[in-house]
Design an enzyme around this catalytic site. Structure first.
Site, short mmCIF file in Angstrom:
data_model
loop_
_atom_site.label_atom_id
_atom_site.label_comp_id
_atom_site.label_asym_id
_atom_site.label_seq_id
_atom_site.Cartn_x
_atom_site.Cartn_y
_atom_site.Cartn_z
N LYS A 22 0.94 -1.06 -0.01
CA LYS A 22 0.14 0.16 0.01
C LYS A 22 0.87 1.30 0.05
CE LYS A 22 -3.50 2.56 2.85
NZ LYS A 22 -4.33 2.34 4.02
N GLU A 31 10.55 -4.77 4.49
CA GLU A 31 10.59 -6.16 3.95
C GLU A 31 10.38 -6.17 2.62
OE1 GLU A 31 9.10 -5.14 6.78
OE2 GLU A 31 9.03 -6.60 8.35
N GLY A 53 -4.97 -1.58 5.15
CA GLY A 53 -3.89 -2.86 4.43
C GLY A 53 -4.68 -4.17 4.89
N ARG A 54 -5.22 -4.13 5.95
CA ARG A 54 -5.75 -5.40 6.44
C ARG A 54 -7.06 -5.94 5.82
NH1 ARG A 54 -4.56 -2.31 10.40
NH2 ARG A 54 -6.09 -1.66 11.96
N GLU A 106 -4.68 -6.51 14.98
CA GLU A 106 -3.94 -5.00 14.40
C GLU A 106 -5.15 -4.17 14.62
OE1 GLU A 106 -0.66 -4.66 11.52
OE2 GLU A 106 -2.44 -4.23 10.37
N HIS A 139 -5.00 -33.17 18.07
CA HIS A 139 -3.73 -33.92 18.56
C HIS A 139 -2.59 -33.03 19.13
CE1 HIS A 139 -5.71 -37.50 17.05
NE2 HIS A 139 -6.04 -36.87 16.15
N LYS A 187 9.61 -0.88 14.20
CA LYS A 187 10.17 -0.51 12.77
C LYS A 187 11.18 0.61 13.03
CE LYS A 187 5.94 -0.88 10.08
NZ LYS A 187 4.80 -0.29 8.93
O1 F6P Z 1 3.27 -2.96 9.72
C1 F6P Z 1 1.92 -3.08 9.78
C2 F6P Z 1 1.41 -2.57 8.26
O2 F6P Z 1 1.57 -1.19 8.19
C3 F6P Z 1 0.22 -3.40 8.07
O3 F6P Z 1 -0.99 -2.79 8.49
C4 F6P Z 1 0.11 -3.53 6.40
O4 F6P Z 1 -0.97 -4.37 6.32
C5 F6P Z 1 1.51 -3.95 6.36
O5 F6P Z 1 2.13 -3.03 7.39
C6 F6P Z 1 2.17 -3.80 5.07
O6 F6P Z 1 2.00 -2.53 4.50
P1 F6P Z 1 2.28 -1.99 2.89
O7 F6P Z 1 1.10 -2.93 2.21
O8 F6P Z 1 2.03 -0.56 3.02
O9 F6P Z 1 3.69 -2.49 2.65
#
Ligand code: F6P
Length: 549
Positions: A212, A218, A273-274, A359, A390, A518
């Site tokens: 987003k 990452e 995002g979620r 979240e 199990h 972060k």
């Molecule tokens: O670190 C949390 C977050 O902001 C989430 O809410 C989001 O889904 C995820 O990181 C990834 O963010 P982006 O889509 O901006 O890379």
């Protein structure tokens, strides 16, 4: 830190009435509710959007539900819901609307936000994405050497990974001859990307960088490494356009990264995002299963939206699930909720719900900036049945915590192994029954006597083998694990989380809690490289020193 004490409750009329009622019914056994009411299973169930919810195995009677519904009313659920659907900026800390429901709205003609019709943009961007997915599936989109795309790698994390990954796994049985292999890379751990790169070929692989913000470390690191791998294979710089696409709200960052914005699909800051699986973030879903399945997924969610907006609170599936959750969290101090899909292909569903719920409602400050004095979002966890039986079911049956569980079961299997599905179904029903009914010490004693167990052993053994029961659960039936049912299921939980957030007075749509880590990670990275680490605590410094050597 806040002054959280699990059982301190707000002092409003609805909370106070529930507190008084709790003292009366707290130890009442669910089995006794059934004994006194032949219609309980029928009364405590809801059919909506193709899903069936049986909530009769809960520690509630009709009065409990009336009082919980009054709590939802007192929290102005209906007004808040309508405000969300209409585009009010209910994400107050970020000054944003919350309109993931617009992404699956096929009925309305317009939906204006700041005088702009957002539905037009939603629909045209979705059509672009679906056309792209179709081209990849049908071999019209080719790699730079003219070969068909065999592998699509979604690089994203959190909401840009969990939704598409969960859905691609869930609908696996609906793959067809046009489905390329789909991979997901989220973790900054290079092992994640490395594992995938070992399985794919540069000439036939398409990377979708999904973020987003297009700033998440990452995703940017994985995307950069994927690009380097691609170019090091001998591909010319111009070939990047055929092998990298982006999904983002941040066009300038996409261009800066080196992806042609012609290959970018956009969405908007009013999609959290979620909550973004319904947007172009779902491109991996469309590539895997095609436009029809993607649209069915949206239609399932839209049907649940309609139910959520129209059904009275007491017969409203997300509302009922939410208020039951509040009952256990705030009155029984239940720390967690177990999500137990009796479906191998729903194995990623608990992880998906972890982000959605934790979240959203893992917060201790109210919308107007006050520390809460009551418990809020529970820990969400789970694994598919029967595997979990199990492993951790021991604790569900005999542990000291009360853990409400959601059993999720597709009625029809998507495979031909009929006998397996019968056993799976039997196990699902057996578990919720056993959790509720338990087994008394007297019952166990009779069994042990019949089995001629020596008298001196019966005393202790009968206690070890006692099940107190009275452990609550919901059962959700899906006709089959298809796109429509899955869409409805995901939307059900979205709205459940929303309702709970309103009752707890939280902003369910920000996520400040992920920011600090972060920032500190970048400081640690610098300190590890430079050796300058005075600002850190003794433990972190000692660990850094050890890692440096
Ligand atoms: O670190 C949390 C977050 O902001 C989430 O809410 C989001 O889904 C995820 O990181 C990834 O963010 P982006 O889509 O901006 O890379």
């Amino acid at each position: 830190m806040s002054n959280i004490k699990a059982l301190e409750l707000p002092k409003t009329p609805a909370w106070s009435a529930l507190a008084a009622h709790y003292e009366v019914v707290r130890d009442h056994h669910i089995a006794d509710y059934f004994a006194g009411d032949a219609q309980r299973a029928q009364q405590f169930s809801i059919d909506a959007a193709g899903l069936f919810l049986d909530y009769s195995k809960n520690r509630v009677n009709a009065q409990t539900l009336n009082l919980l519904t009054a709590l939802a009313k007192e929290a102005n659920i209906e007004q808040r819901r309508d405000a969300m659907f209409a585009g009010a900026a209910i994400n107050e800390t970020e000054g944003r609307s919350v309109l993931h429901t617009a992404l699956r709205n096929s009925k309305s003609v317009t939906l204006k936000l700041n005088d702009v019709d957002i539905l037009q943009g939603v629909r045209s961007e979705r059509e672009r994405m679906l056309a792209f997915a179709t081209a990849v599936r049908e071999g019209a989109w080719l790699g730079y050497t003219g070969k068909r795309i065999s592998d699509v790698v979604n690089i994203g994390i959190g909401g840009s990974d969990l939704g598409p990954r969960m859905v691609c796994e869930a609908l696996k049985a609906h793959r067809d001859a046009n489905s390329p292999r789909v991979h997901f890379v989220a973790n900054i751990d290079g092992a994640a990307l490395d594992d995938v790169l070992k399985e794919v070929h540069p000439e036939t692989t398409l990377f979708v960088v999904a973020s987003k913000t297009f700033t998440t470390i990452e995703t940017m690191t994985n995307a950069q490494s994927a690009r380097t791998w691609f170019l090091q294979s001998g591909a010319p710089e111009t070939a990047v356009a055929s092998h990298f696409a982006a999904v983002s709200t941040n066009g300038s960052a996409v261009a800066k990264f080196g992806i042609d914005t012609k290959n970018m699909f956009g969405f908007w800051d009013w999609v959290g995002g979620r909550y973004s699986v319904w947007s172009v973030i779902g491109v991996a879903i469309a590539v895997s299963f095609g436009a029809k399945v993607f649209n069915e997924f949206l239609a399932g969610a839209e049907a649940m939206d309609a139910h959520f907006c129209e059904a009275p609170l007491a017969q409203n599936m997300p509302v009922v699930m939410a208020i039951l959750g509040v009952w256990y969290r705030n009155f029984y101090a239940a720390p967690s909720v177990a999500i137990l899909p009796y479906s191998e292909h729903l194995c990623r569903f608990p992880a998906y719900l972890q982000q959605l719920d934790m979240e959203s409602n893992g917060k201790a400050v109210t919308m107007d900036g006050k520390w809460v004095s009551y418990a809020t979002g529970p820990i969400i966890w789970g694994e598919p049945g029967t595997n979990g039986q199990h492993a951790f079911f021991q604790l569900l049956h005999q542990g000291t915590e009360l853990i409400p569980a959601d059993f999720i079961l597709p009625v029809q299997a998507t495979h031909m192994l009929k006998a397996h599905h019968e056993l799976l179904t039997a196990n699902c029903l057996a578990q919720s029954n056993a959790l509720m009914m338990g087994k008394s010490t007297a019952q166990v004693r009779v069994e042990l006597e019949k089995a001629n167990v020596p008298k001196e052993k019966i005393e202790t053994l009968s206690v070890h083998r006692t099940f107190t029961g009275n452990r609550p659960s919901n059962t959700i039936l899906l006709p089959q694990l298809d796109a429509k049912a899955l869409g409805a299921l995901v939307a059900l939980y979205e709205h459940k989380v929303f309702v709970q957030g309103v009752i707890w007075e939280l902003n369910s749509f920000d996520q400040w809690g992920v920011e600090l880590g972060k920032v500190v990670a970048l400081d640690v990275q610098r300190a590890l490289a430079s050796g300058i680490d005075e600002q850190f605590d003794g433990s972190t410094r000692a660990l850094m020193a050890r890692l440096r050597t």
